[in-house]
Design an enzyme around this catalytic site. Structure first.
Site, PDB file in Angstrom:
ATOM      1  N   HIS A   1      12.994  -2.673  -0.011  1.00 52.27           N
ATOM      2  CA  HIS A   1      12.241  -2.030  -1.216  1.00 52.27           C
ATOM      3  C   HIS A   1      13.070  -1.276  -2.022  1.00 52.27           C
ATOM      4  O   HIS A   1      13.886  -0.272  -1.142  1.00 52.27           O
ATOM      5  CB  HIS A   1      10.778  -1.557  -0.730  1.00 52.27           C
ATOM      6  CG  HIS A   1       9.885  -1.249  -1.979  1.00 52.27           C
ATOM      7  ND1 HIS A   1      10.167   0.046  -2.711  1.00 52.27           N
ATOM      8  CD2 HIS A   1       8.870  -1.897  -2.556  1.00 52.27           C
ATOM      9  CE1 HIS A   1       9.250  -0.134  -3.507  1.00 52.27           C
ATOM     10  NE2 HIS A   1       8.536  -1.186  -3.496  1.00 52.27           N
TER      11      HIS A   1
ATOM     12  N   SER B   1       4.446  -2.147 -11.868  1.00 53.87           N
ATOM     13  CA  SER B   1       3.360  -1.904 -12.951  1.00 53.87           C
ATOM     14  C   SER B   1       2.259  -3.270 -13.015  1.00 53.87           C
ATOM     15  O   SER B   1       2.318  -3.515 -14.309  1.00 53.87           O
ATOM     16  CB  SER B   1       3.933  -1.485 -14.094  1.00 53.87           C
ATOM     17  OG  SER B   1       4.536  -0.306 -13.819  1.00 53.87           O
TER      18      SER B   1
ATOM     19  N   GLY C   1       1.877  -2.524  -6.376  1.00 58.98           N
ATOM     20  CA  GLY C   1       1.943  -1.388  -5.550  1.00 58.98           C
ATOM     21  C   GLY C   1       0.386  -0.621  -5.734  1.00 58.98           C
ATOM     22  O   GLY C   1      -0.665  -0.670  -5.213  1.00 58.98           O
TER      23      GLY C   1
ATOM     24  N   GLU D   1      11.947  -6.663  -8.520  1.00 58.68           N
ATOM     25  CA  GLU D   1      11.155  -5.430  -9.076  1.00 58.68           C
ATOM     26  C   GLU D   1      12.096  -4.334  -9.751  1.00 58.68           C
ATOM     27  O   GLU D   1      12.892  -3.845  -8.957  1.00 58.68           O
ATOM     28  CB  GLU D   1      10.564  -4.852  -7.725  1.00 58.68           C
ATOM     29  CG  GLU D   1       9.387  -5.602  -6.946  1.00 58.68           C
ATOM     30  CD  GLU D   1       8.660  -4.399  -6.079  1.00 58.68           C
ATOM     31  OE1 GLU D   1       7.519  -4.508  -6.504  1.00 58.68           O
ATOM     32  OE2 GLU D   1       9.014  -3.770  -5.376  1.00 58.68           O
TER      33      GLU D   1
ATOM     34  N   TRP E   1       0.830  -1.279  -0.148  1.00 59.11           N
ATOM     35  CA  TRP E   1       0.000  -0.127   0.164  1.00 59.11           C
ATOM     36  C   TRP E   1       0.861   1.327   0.199  1.00 59.11           C
ATOM     37  O   TRP E   1       0.288   2.380  -0.250  1.00 59.11           O
ATOM     38  CB  TRP E   1      -0.878   0.167   1.352  1.00 59.11           C
ATOM     39  CG  TRP E   1      -1.982  -0.821   1.099  1.00 59.11           C
ATOM     40  CD1 TRP E   1      -2.589  -1.569  -0.115  1.00 59.11           C
ATOM     41  CD2 TRP E   1      -3.019  -1.105   2.084  1.00 59.11           C
ATOM     42  NE1 TRP E   1      -3.735  -2.120   0.115  1.00 59.11           N
ATOM     43  CE2 TRP E   1      -4.315  -1.743   1.194  1.00 59.11           C
ATOM     44  CE3 TRP E   1      -3.437  -0.524   3.315  1.00 59.11           C
ATOM     45  CZ2 TRP E   1      -5.417  -2.156   2.241  1.00 59.11           C
ATOM     46  CZ3 TRP E   1      -4.681  -0.742   4.179  1.00 59.11           C
ATOM     47  CH2 TRP E   1      -5.814  -1.576   3.309  1.00 59.11           C
TER      48      TRP E   1
HETATM   49  P1  PGA Z   1       3.753  -0.407  -8.587  1.00 64.98           P
HETATM   50  O1  PGA Z   1       4.695  -0.725  -7.232  1.00 64.98           O
HETATM   51  O2  PGA Z   1       2.782  -1.767  -8.599  1.00 64.98           O
HETATM   52  O3  PGA Z   1       3.107   0.693  -8.512  1.00 64.98           O
HETATM   53  O4  PGA Z   1       4.694  -0.341  -9.929  1.00 64.98           O
HETATM   54  C1  PGA Z   1       5.127  -2.017  -7.266  1.00 64.98           C
HETATM   55  C2  PGA Z   1       6.213  -1.770  -5.782  1.00 64.98           C
HETATM   56  O5  PGA Z   1       6.944  -0.737  -5.626  1.00 64.98           O
HETATM   57  O6  PGA Z   1       6.071  -2.625  -4.790  1.00 64.98           O
END
Ligand code: PGA
Length: 255
Positions: A98, A216, A237, A168, A12
């Site tokens: 992260h 994304s 995200g 990621e 979140w």
């Molecule tokens: P996003 O973020 O889905 O908005 O690209 C993913 C994340 O940073 O964990």
């Protein structure tokens, strides 16, 4: 052999801000997620919303995680939240490393300290790795190797279920589905990460570590990323900020 469930974790960030919204979100998720066979949903709210989400998902199959943890364990650390505090708040997992925290100065050494602390509390670590950019000569691969190797160095055996890796690529975060990584590239990275893990953990244990893709993810690309990307789940995200878009992802993956 039955395939393991797909794990979809909603990060979140600071998108969901109020206990009221969080409460409604968990109530809807509980109601709807029963219909999604083979998909496990999890949420990582901000610290302030942890009590609401823990209460809202109590007794359900959905797990609750924190977005970060302090690297410190002593008491005089104004503003920090320790692993022990998270454990007593009822979380089951913690996101560590992260890219948005790394961009704020979190080094590989800090990531390793946090990872150790989460494991010491008996919680699951969701370790994020990902390159900032891609090049033609494969530097990004050594970058991922370095992030994984550093985080896991000196760790010893990790109990089954206590480690999840989220890949990621930073360049694919926070955009829309068409800018996400292509499933075929995700597959390559998933293989590469598995191989790298076998260099740091017992081979059989390494091959069981779930690998998630994040960056994304939306309802339109979730299924292809899982199927063709050959990952065990997704870290979502912006599309986890509204219950409708999060549920749409879960439903697109249901068996
Ligand atoms: P996003 O973020 O889905 O908005 O690209 C993913 C994340 O940073 O964990």
């Amino acid at each position: 052999m039955a395939k393991k469930s797909t794990l979809v974790v909603g990060n979140w960030k600071m998108y969901v801000t109020s206990p009221d919204v969080a409460k409604k979100f968990t109530a809807t998720l509980r109601r709807k997620s029963r219909a999604f066979a083979g998909v496990d949903a999890a949420l990582a709210p901000s610290f302030t919303l942890l009590p609401t989400v823990v209460a809202g998902l109590k007794g359900s199959t959905s797990k609750v995680g924190a977005q970060d943890v302090s690297e410190f364990t002593d008491h005089a650390r104004t503003g920090e939240v320790s692993g022990a505090m998270l454990k007593s708040a009822g979380v089951q997992f913690v996101i560590v490393g992260h890219s948005e925290r790394r961009a704020m100065g979190e080094s590989n050494d800090i990531v390793r300290t946090k990872l150790k602390e989460v494991l010491a509390q008996g919680l699951t670590v969701l370790l994020c790795v990902g390159e900032r950019e891609r090049d033609d000569n494969g530097t990004y691969l050594s970058f991922i190797e370095e992030q994984l190797g550093s985080a896991l160095s000196g760790m010893g055996p990790i109990k089954p279920g206590k480690l999840i890796i989220a890949y990621e690529p930073v360049w694919a975060i926070g955009k829309s589905a068409q800018d996400a990584m292509k499933p075929a590239e995700v597959r390559e990275m998933s293989i590469f990460i598995k191989k790298t893990l076998t260099q740091h953990l017992d081979r059989a244990a390494a091959l069981k570590v779930p690998i998630l893709y994040g960056g994304s993810v939306e309802a339109t690309n979730a299924k292809a990323l899982i199927k063709e990307g050959d990952v065990n789940g997704l870290l979502v995200g912006h599309a986890s900020a509204e219950v409708e878009s999060f549920v749409a992802i879960l439903s697109s993956l249901a068996k």
